[in-house]
Write an enzyme that holds these catalytic residues in place. Structure first.
Site, PDB file in Angstrom:
ATOM      1  N   SER A  30       0.831  -1.206   0.000  1.00  0.00           N
ATOM      2  CA  SER A  30       0.000   0.000   0.000  1.00  0.00           C
ATOM      3  C   SER A  30       0.869   1.261   0.000  1.00  0.00           C
ATOM      4  CB  SER A  30      -0.866   0.049   1.261  1.00  0.00           C
ATOM      5  OG  SER A  30      -1.579  -1.141   1.400  1.00  0.00           O
ATOM      6  N   HIS A  61      -7.519   0.008  -6.214  1.00  0.00           N
ATOM      7  CA  HIS A  61      -6.337  -0.847  -6.252  1.00  0.00           C
ATOM      8  C   HIS A  61      -5.984  -1.080  -7.710  1.00  0.00           C
ATOM      9  CE1 HIS A  61      -5.565  -2.912  -2.170  1.00  0.00           C
ATOM     10  NE2 HIS A  61      -5.848  -1.636  -2.029  1.00  0.00           N
ATOM     11  N   HIS A  83      -5.899  -8.633  -0.400  1.00  0.00           N
ATOM     12  CA  HIS A  83      -5.736  -9.016   1.007  1.00  0.00           C
ATOM     13  C   HIS A  83      -6.706 -10.144   1.363  1.00  0.00           C
ATOM     14  CE1 HIS A  83      -4.061  -4.931   0.867  1.00  0.00           C
ATOM     15  NE2 HIS A  83      -3.262  -5.344   1.834  1.00  0.00           N
ATOM     16  N   TYR A  85      -8.491 -10.409   3.958  1.00  0.00           N
ATOM     17  CA  TYR A  85      -9.769  -9.924   4.520  1.00  0.00           C
ATOM     18  C   TYR A  85     -10.782  -9.545   3.444  1.00  0.00           C
ATOM     19  CZ  TYR A  85      -7.778  -5.189   3.833  1.00  0.00           C
ATOM     20  OH  TYR A  85      -7.215  -4.081   3.302  1.00  0.00           O
ATOM     21  N   GLU A  86     -10.316  -9.321   2.221  1.00  0.00           N
ATOM     22  CA  GLU A  86     -11.239  -8.917   1.157  1.00  0.00           C
ATOM     23  C   GLU A  86     -12.187 -10.042   0.763  1.00  0.00           C
ATOM     24  OE1 GLU A  86      -9.479  -6.854  -2.280  1.00  0.00           O
ATOM     25  OE2 GLU A  86      -7.704  -6.583  -1.041  1.00  0.00           O
ATOM     26  N   ALA A 113       3.053  -1.869   3.954  1.00  0.00           N
ATOM     27  CA  ALA A 113       2.932  -0.768   4.908  1.00  0.00           C
ATOM     28  C   ALA A 113       2.608  -1.418   6.249  1.00  0.00           C
ATOM     29  CB  ALA A 113       1.807   0.162   4.484  1.00  0.00           C
ATOM     30  N   MET A 205      -1.407  -6.370   7.566  1.00  0.00           N
ATOM     31  CA  MET A 205      -2.509  -7.272   7.197  1.00  0.00           C
ATOM     32  C   MET A 205      -2.225  -8.022   5.899  1.00  0.00           C
ATOM     33  SD  MET A 205      -5.502  -4.570   8.027  1.00  0.00           S
ATOM     34  CE  MET A 205      -5.422  -3.566   9.513  1.00  0.00           C
ATOM     35  N   SER A 206      -0.956  -8.235   5.629  1.00  0.00           N
ATOM     36  CA  SER A 206      -0.623  -8.922   4.371  1.00  0.00           C
ATOM     37  C   SER A 206       0.598  -9.803   4.582  1.00  0.00           C
ATOM     38  CB  SER A 206      -0.337  -7.873   3.288  1.00  0.00           C
ATOM     39  OG  SER A 206       0.818  -7.136   3.615  1.00  0.00           O
ATOM     40  N   ASN A 229       3.251   4.331  10.307  1.00  0.00           N
ATOM     41  CA  ASN A 229       2.710   4.947  11.530  1.00  0.00           C
ATOM     42  C   ASN A 229       3.167   4.120  12.718  1.00  0.00           C
ATOM     43  OD1 ASN A 229       0.667   2.945  10.258  1.00  0.00           O
ATOM     44  ND2 ASN A 229       0.134   2.964  12.423  1.00  0.00           N
ATOM     45  N   HIS A 241      -3.128  13.472   9.107  1.00  0.00           N
ATOM     46  CA  HIS A 241      -3.100  12.970   7.723  1.00  0.00           C
ATOM     47  C   HIS A 241      -1.947  13.607   6.952  1.00  0.00           C
ATOM     48  CE1 HIS A 241      -4.410  11.349   3.956  1.00  0.00           C
ATOM     49  NE2 HIS A 241      -4.473  12.561   3.432  1.00  0.00           N
TER      50      HIS A 241
HETATM   51  N1  HPA Z   1      -1.863  -1.847  11.914  1.00  0.00           N
HETATM   52  C1  HPA Z   1      -2.131  -2.791  10.979  1.00  0.00           C
HETATM   53  N2  HPA Z   1      -1.823  -2.647   9.707  1.00  0.00           N
HETATM   54  C2  HPA Z   1      -1.198  -1.510   9.323  1.00  0.00           C
HETATM   55  C3  HPA Z   1      -0.890  -0.501  10.246  1.00  0.00           C
HETATM   56  C4  HPA Z   1      -1.237  -0.678  11.615  1.00  0.00           C
HETATM   57  O1  HPA Z   1      -0.996   0.187  12.489  1.00  0.00           O
HETATM   58  N3  HPA Z   1      -0.274   0.494   9.530  1.00  0.00           N
HETATM   59  C5  HPA Z   1      -0.214   0.087   8.239  1.00  0.00           C
HETATM   60  N4  HPA Z   1      -0.762  -1.139   8.118  1.00  0.00           N
END
Ligand code: HPA
Length: 275
Positions: A30, A61, A83, A85-86, A113, A205-206, A229, A241
């Site tokens: 991402s 996407h 992903h 979850y999709e 990410a 999540m990947s 983050n 943001h």
């Molecule tokens: N948690 C889960 N997945 C993520 C995060 C997070 O803080 N940041 C980017 N992908």
């Protein structure tokens, strides 16, 4: 039609559109998809056009395969991943890996990410993945995963290569354990504290399925997380943001430099990852 026949049909279509025989595949996470847009003399194939290629449900996407030579190393970049979850189905998640394998890919670089759990991390850090924890509560079927139990999923020589390349190019990188959760919602502070105590440095999540299948198919695997983050509860202040966008912009340039240098170095290696 069975999966191997579907993958063969996809490969045949691709072969009709490019003569390039990629050795290295890169899955762009991402916000990191831009990397492929600047590759010289690239052939771009929309995944919608490839027979049997799974569709992403997430709008926006890109879903493109980009074939190019990066410093003379033939590569395939996947823009846009599906992903778990999709769809709640592992098949579309794993399809690109089977495809890469059929195309003869020797090295897989998976990027993502991720949220930073390690308290010494900062937003904007790049982390070389040393190992992973799959906390999605889904696993690959046993016969596929057998070999990845016996050895590590991430190739030691590629971890060293990436760290050496980073030093040579004056790019600061972290190293750590990636924990894959199903998502799609972010974690609570208590969940992040649990994951930290379990030994995770970054959360996303990947990645975990793609890497374990690739390793079990015999590919050399490298993983790089972009810490976009700090995970919930790790940072006292909430990132705005604007800050996140700014972090993204800054990291994208460094990320592209690191990735290019890694691919160039891999180009001089044999399929074992050795010089
Ligand atoms: N948690 C889960 N997945 C993520 C995060 C997070 O803080 N940041 C980017 N992908």
């Amino acid at each position: 039609m069975k999966e191997p026949a579907r993958v063969s049909a996809s490969v045949q279509f691709i072969r009709e559109h490019t003569k390039l025989k990629p050795r290295v595949a890169i899955i762009l996470g991402s916000g990191l998809g831009d990397f492929a847009d600047s590759l010289p003399e690239r052939t771009t194939i929309s995944t919608e056009d490839i027979p049997h290629y799974p569709r992403s449900s997430v709008e926006g996407h890109k879903g493109k395969l980009v074939f190019a030579a990066l410093d003379e190393v033939p590569i395939l970049a996947f823009q846009g991943r599906i992903h778990f979850y999709e769809t709640n189905d592992l098949r579309p998640v794993l399809y690109p890996i089977y495809l890469a394998h059929d195309l003869g890919i020797e090295f897989l670089i998976v990027t993502n990410a991720a949220g930073g759990i390690n308290r010494t991390f900062n937003a904007g850090d790049l982390m070389i993945i040393t190992d992973q924890i799959n906390l999605t509560f889904a696993r690959l079927v046993a016969n596929r995963a057998e070999r990845s139990v016996a050895r590590s999923i991430y190739t030691h020589s590629l971890i060293s290569l990436a760290e050496d390349v980073a030093v040579a190019n004056r790019i600061a990188v972290r190293r750590g354990v990636y924990v894959g959760l199903k998502g799609p919602s972010y974690e609570t502070a208590a969940e992040i504290e649990m994951l930290r105590r379990l030994g995770a440095d970054a959360v996303g999540m990947s990645t975990v399925f793609e890497t374990s299948l690739a390793a079990s198919l015999g590919m050399r695997v490298l993983g790089i997380s972009c810490i976009t983050n700090l995970a919930t509860g790790i940072s006292g202040n909430r990132l705005s943001h604007e800050e996140v966008t700014e972090v993204g912009r800054r990291v994208r340039e460094t990320f592209a430099r690191l990735l290019t240098a890694i691919v160039t170095e891999i180009g001089g290696r044999n399929s074992e990852g050795r010089r």
